[in-house]
Write an enzyme that holds these catalytic residues in place. Structure first.
Site, PDB file in Angstrom:
ATOM      1  N   ASP A   1     -52.339  54.838   9.031  1.00 59.87           N
ATOM      2  CA  ASP A   1     -53.566  53.959   8.714  1.00 59.87           C
ATOM      3  C   ASP A   1     -54.881  54.670   8.985  1.00 59.87           C
ATOM      4  O   ASP A   1     -54.731  56.020   9.391  1.00 59.87           O
ATOM      5  CB  ASP A   1     -53.629  52.409   9.543  1.00 59.87           C
ATOM      6  CG  ASP A   1     -53.774  52.750  10.830  1.00 59.87           C
ATOM      7  OD1 ASP A   1     -54.018  54.144  11.218  1.00 59.87           O
ATOM      8  OD2 ASP A   1     -53.711  51.891  11.851  1.00 59.87           O
TER       9      ASP A   1
ATOM     10  N   ASP B   1     -45.901  46.588   7.196  1.00 60.07           N
ATOM     11  CA  ASP B   1     -45.627  46.990   8.417  1.00 60.07           C
ATOM     12  C   ASP B   1     -46.193  46.097   9.418  1.00 60.07           C
ATOM     13  O   ASP B   1     -47.073  45.019   9.055  1.00 60.07           O
ATOM     14  CB  ASP B   1     -46.728  48.457   8.883  1.00 60.07           C
ATOM     15  CG  ASP B   1     -48.136  48.079   9.182  1.00 60.07           C
ATOM     16  OD1 ASP B   1     -48.607  47.390   7.987  1.00 60.07           O
ATOM     17  OD2 ASP B   1     -48.713  47.833  10.238  1.00 60.07           O
TER      18      ASP B   1
ATOM     19  N   CYS C   1     -24.336  41.532  13.611  1.00 60.42           N
ATOM     20  CA  CYS C   1     -25.514  42.418  13.612  1.00 60.42           C
ATOM     21  C   CYS C   1     -24.848  43.782  14.391  1.00 60.42           C
ATOM     22  O   CYS C   1     -24.155  43.904  15.316  1.00 60.42           O
ATOM     23  CB  CYS C   1     -26.644  41.974  14.360  1.00 60.42           C
ATOM     24  SG  CYS C   1     -27.807  43.351  14.815  1.00 60.42           S
TER      25      CYS C   1
ATOM     26  N   CYS D   1     -26.550  46.156  15.729  1.00 62.44           N
ATOM     27  CA  CYS D   1     -27.102  47.090  16.757  1.00 62.44           C
ATOM     28  C   CYS D   1     -26.418  46.889  18.002  1.00 62.44           C
ATOM     29  O   CYS D   1     -25.720  45.979  18.350  1.00 62.44           O
ATOM     30  CB  CYS D   1     -28.609  46.317  16.722  1.00 62.44           C
ATOM     31  SG  CYS D   1     -28.678  44.971  17.815  1.00 62.44           S
TER      32      CYS D   1
ATOM     33  N   CYS E   1     -26.219  43.696  20.146  1.00 68.78           N
ATOM     34  CA  CYS E   1     -25.208  42.623  19.354  1.00 68.78           C
ATOM     35  C   CYS E   1     -23.857  43.060  19.486  1.00 68.78           C
ATOM     36  O   CYS E   1     -22.992  42.348  19.920  1.00 68.78           O
ATOM     37  CB  CYS E   1     -25.704  42.261  18.259  1.00 68.78           C
ATOM     38  SG  CYS E   1     -27.448  41.353  18.134  1.00 68.78           S
TER      39      CYS E   1
ATOM     40  N   HIS F   1     -32.618  45.518  18.249  1.00 68.32           N
ATOM     41  CA  HIS F   1     -32.074  44.364  17.426  1.00 68.32           C
ATOM     42  C   HIS F   1     -33.069  44.058  16.490  1.00 68.32           C
ATOM     43  O   HIS F   1     -32.995  43.610  15.222  1.00 68.32           O
ATOM     44  CB  HIS F   1     -31.776  43.154  18.461  1.00 68.32           C
ATOM     45  CG  HIS F   1     -31.597  42.023  17.548  1.00 68.32           C
ATOM     46  ND1 HIS F   1     -30.196  41.845  16.677  1.00 68.32           N
ATOM     47  CD2 HIS F   1     -32.271  40.907  17.334  1.00 68.32           C
ATOM     48  CE1 HIS F   1     -30.429  41.054  16.134  1.00 68.32           C
ATOM     49  NE2 HIS F   1     -31.503  40.332  16.501  1.00 68.32           N
TER      50      HIS F   1
END
Lengths: 373, 373
Positions: free
Chosen positions: B92, B266, B304, B306, B309, B335
Site C-alpha cells: 500500500d 486484502d 480442511c 490446514c 483441522c 486455518h
C-alpha cells in the site's frame, strides 16, 4: 508393541550411545527432550518440533492436571493425540512444580495439598494420584512423585526429604500399571551429598524401575557441584537402564553430563531463550535484540538447516523482535531446538566413533572463542 | 521477466477469472492477499503462508518505512528476500494509515507530515516519497499515494479529497520507475457518490495504470452501500486490467465483490480473527474460547487441510486459547487463511464452470444455516 528398554550401542569413557525402545517408537540416545508444558512446545507446531530431530518430548503433570485436566485429555484420546505427537512422551510427576509453589502448598507424609496458580482452587497430589494422572495422560514414561526441598537446606532436611521421596517412590511403583512399551522411572534425590545419593540409588534399585532419573540438581548449586554429584551417582546406577538428568541444561551442561553417563535431558532453556531473542549456537549465545544485528545480512548460524538460518538474515530476526512480532519467538525457538538436537546428534556420533574427548574439546573451544569477526 | 498484465480466462456475469502475470510469478484471480504488515504475516512462517495457497501478499509502506526503514530493507535485498517471499508483493502507499493517525498528522497539498506512533519522530510522505519507498522495498505492485477523508464527511469534502488524490495519482505516476513485470495501481476514490467515483475513474484512466484499485470503502458505510458503489464503479474500469478492492473483507463481502467484477482483495480479518480465537468456516464463524468446544473431539472444519483441522480437535484449540499459548493464534491464523484461499479457489472454479450464481447461493446458505448439530 514391544517391551520398553534401553539398548547400548557404544561406550566412550563413561558416555553412552544407545537406543530407547518404547511403545511409541525408538529414540537414539543421548537425547534432549523439548518441554511441552501444557500440551504444546511453546511457539512451535509439532511438525516443526519433528523437523528439529526431536524424538521424545516432555509434558507437565502439574500444568495438565489443572488445565485442561488429565481425565479430559484421556477422554480426548490421550496426550499423544491431543498434542499431535505420536512419538514417546515423558511426563514429570508434578512434584517439582508443586514444591515450587511455596506458601501455596502444604506437605504431609501422604502427599501435597496445593492451590492452583491459575485460580486458587485446591488440589491434592499423592504418589498414587500422580501415577494415575500420568497413566490417564498416556505417558510413555511416567515419573515417580517426589519431594524436592527448597535449597539451601541442612543435610538432615535433605536426608529426610530424600527418604520421604523413596517411600513415595515405592508407592508410585505400587500404583503403576505396567503396559508393554511403557515405563516408570525412579528419581534419585539427596542433594549434593554422595552418601545420600548412594542411599537413594539403593532404595530405588531395590524397588526396581525401567529407568532412573537424577533429580534435585540444576537448582543453583553450580555446574561444578552438579558434575561432582553426577560423578558420585551415575556409576551406581544399573548399566542397562536409561538415565535421565532432570531439568538440565546449557549446551555445556549437556556435554559434561553425557560424559558422566547421562542419556536423557529436558530443559526449558532453548524454548524460553528463543522467546526472549537469545540464540544458542556453535559459537556461544547471542541476543538478537542487540543493535549490532540490525543491518547484518548474514544468517544466524551458517549451515544450520532451521528456517531462521536457512531463509532469513540476522537483520530480519532482529527486526521481528524489535517489532514484537510472534514470528521472532517462533523462528528462534525453532533454531534453539534445532541447535540442541544437532548438538546431541554430534555428541552421539562422537561416542559411536570413540572420539568424544576431542569432540568435547572442539565444542568448548568454539563456544568460548565466540563468533569469528 | 515478463510484462505485467492480467489475462482473462472466463467471465460469469460480471465476475472474472484470470491470471495476473508479474515479475515474481503468476497468480490466479480472483485472489485474496494475506496482510504482511511489517514484513511478516502475523503468527505465520512464509512456508505456512505458501501452504494455504496464497499467491501474493501485501506489505505496509507506513509500518515498513518506520521500522526497519525502506532503505534498510533495500540494502538487505528487498522485501522479497527480507521476508522470504519470492512471489509477488503488493505494497500500500501509506496513505490510508497516515490518515488514520488523526491529530498526529498534518495534511497539505503537497503531502502529509506525521509523527510515528512508535516513538513520536516526525516523518513526511508525499506521492514522490511513497513511490520511492515502494520502489526501494521492491514491491511488485505499488499503489498511488492517496488521501482518505475521515467519515462521515460532506460531499464537498469527499470531492475535494478525491481531486487531491487524483493530483497525487498523477504525481505518483510521474515518480514511478517502470520495470518489466512490475506495476503501479491507481486508486479510485469518491466515497459512495457514483458521480465522484466516475470522475475519479476518468482521471485515473486518463493517466493510465497497470491496474486499478477501489479505495475508501469498508470504512463503516455498510455492505449494501459498498456493493452499490461497486455496481456503479467497476463497470467503468478498463476490462483488461486487474481490479483490487482495498481492505475487504468478510467471506460474504468477497463473494459479493467478485460477483461485481473485483479480482483482488486484502484484509486483516482472517489473521486478526485468528489471534482472537475467531474461526471462519464454510458454516459461518465460531469462537473457540467458547466453553462448548472444551470437550469436543471433532475437528474445527472437517475436510480442511490446514494443520489445525487435520491434526487437532476443537477441544485442543480451545485449550490453547484458554492457556494463552502462542500455538492457538498460530493454528487459527493458519486455518483462517486456508479458509480464505479455499473460498477464493472455489469461487474461481465456479466462474470457470459458469455456475457462480448457484455456488454463491450454496455458500450463503451454508454460512447462514450455521453448523449442523
Amino acid at each position: 508393541m514391544s517391551d520398553f528398554g534401553w539398548q547400548p550401542e557404544a561406550l566412550d569413557g563413561a558416555a553412552r550411545a544407545g537406543h530407547l525402545h518404547t511403545a511409541h517408537g525408538i529414540v537414539a540416545t543421548p537425547t534432549f527432550m523439548p518441554v511441552g508444558t501444557v500440551g504444546t512446545v511453546k511457539a512451535m507446531t509439532m511438525d516443526a518440533v519433528r523437523s528439529t530431530g526431536a524424538g521424545i518430548v516432555l509434558g507437565n503433570t502439574y500444568h495438565l492436571m489443572l488445565r485442561p485436566g488429565a481425565e479430559r485429555v484421556q477422554a480426548l484420546g490421550g496426550l499423544h493425540r491431543f498434542m499431535d505427537w505420536p512419538g514417546p512422551i515423558l511426563t514429570d510427576s508434578g512434584g517439582f512444580q508443586v514444591m515450587s509453589l511455596g506458601s501455596l502448598r502444604k506437605l504431609d507424609q501422604d502427599g501435597v495439598t496445593f492451590r492452583s496458580h491459575l485460580d486458587g482452587s485446591e488440589h491434592r497430589l499423592t504418589p498414587e494420584r500422580s501415577t494415575e494422572i500420568q497413566w490417564a495422560l498416556d505417558a510413555t514414561i511416567s515419573m515417580c512423585f517426589d519431594e524436592c526441598p527448597a535449597l539451601p537446606a541442612s543435610v538432615e532436611t535433605i536426608a529426610a526429604s530424600m527418604r520421604l521421596s523413596m517411600r513415595w517412590a515405592a508407592r508410585s511403583r505400587e500404583a503403576f500399571v505396567a503396559r508393554d512399551g511403557y515405563a516408570q522411572f525412579g528419581i534419585v534425590q539427596g542433594g549434593t551429598e554422595p552418601e545420600l545419593r548412594a542411599e537413594s540409588v539403593r532404595a530405588l534399585t531395590g524397588i526396581g524401575f525401567e529407568g532412573y532419573a537424577i533429580g534435585g540438581l540444576a537448582v543453583g548449586e553450580g555446574q561444578e557441584l552438579m558434575f561432582a554429584t553426577l560423578d558420585a551417582t551415575a556409576p551406581l546406577l544399573p548399566a542397562d537402564k536409561p538415565r535421565y538428568l532432570m531439568g538440565v541444561g546449557t549446551p555445556d551442561d549437556l556435554l559434561g553430563s553425557v560424559m558422566r553417563g547421562i542419556d536423557m535431558f529436558d530443559c526449558v532453556m532453548p524454548t524460553r531463550a528463543g522467546r526472549t531473542a537469545r540464540a544458542y549456537t556453535g559459537f556461544g549465545t547471542l541476543n538478537l535484540r542487540n543493535a549490532r544485528h540490525a543491518t547484518d545480512p548474514a544468517p544466524l548460524e551458517a549451515g544450520c538447516p532451521c528456517p531462521a538460518c536457512a531463509r532469513h538474515s540476522r537483520a530480519y530476526l532482529h527486526h521481528l523482535f524489535r517489532a514484537d512480532e510472534m514470528l521472532g519467538p517462533m523462528l528462534l525457538t525453532w533454531h534453539n531446538l534445532t541447535y540442541y538436537q544437532r548438538l546431541m546428534a554430534g555428541i552421539r556420533a562422537a561416542i559411536l566413533e570413540g572420539r568424544l574427548d576431542a569432540h568435547a574439546a572442539d565444542l568448548r573451544s568454539r563456544w568460548q572463542r565466540g563468533e569469528q569477526p
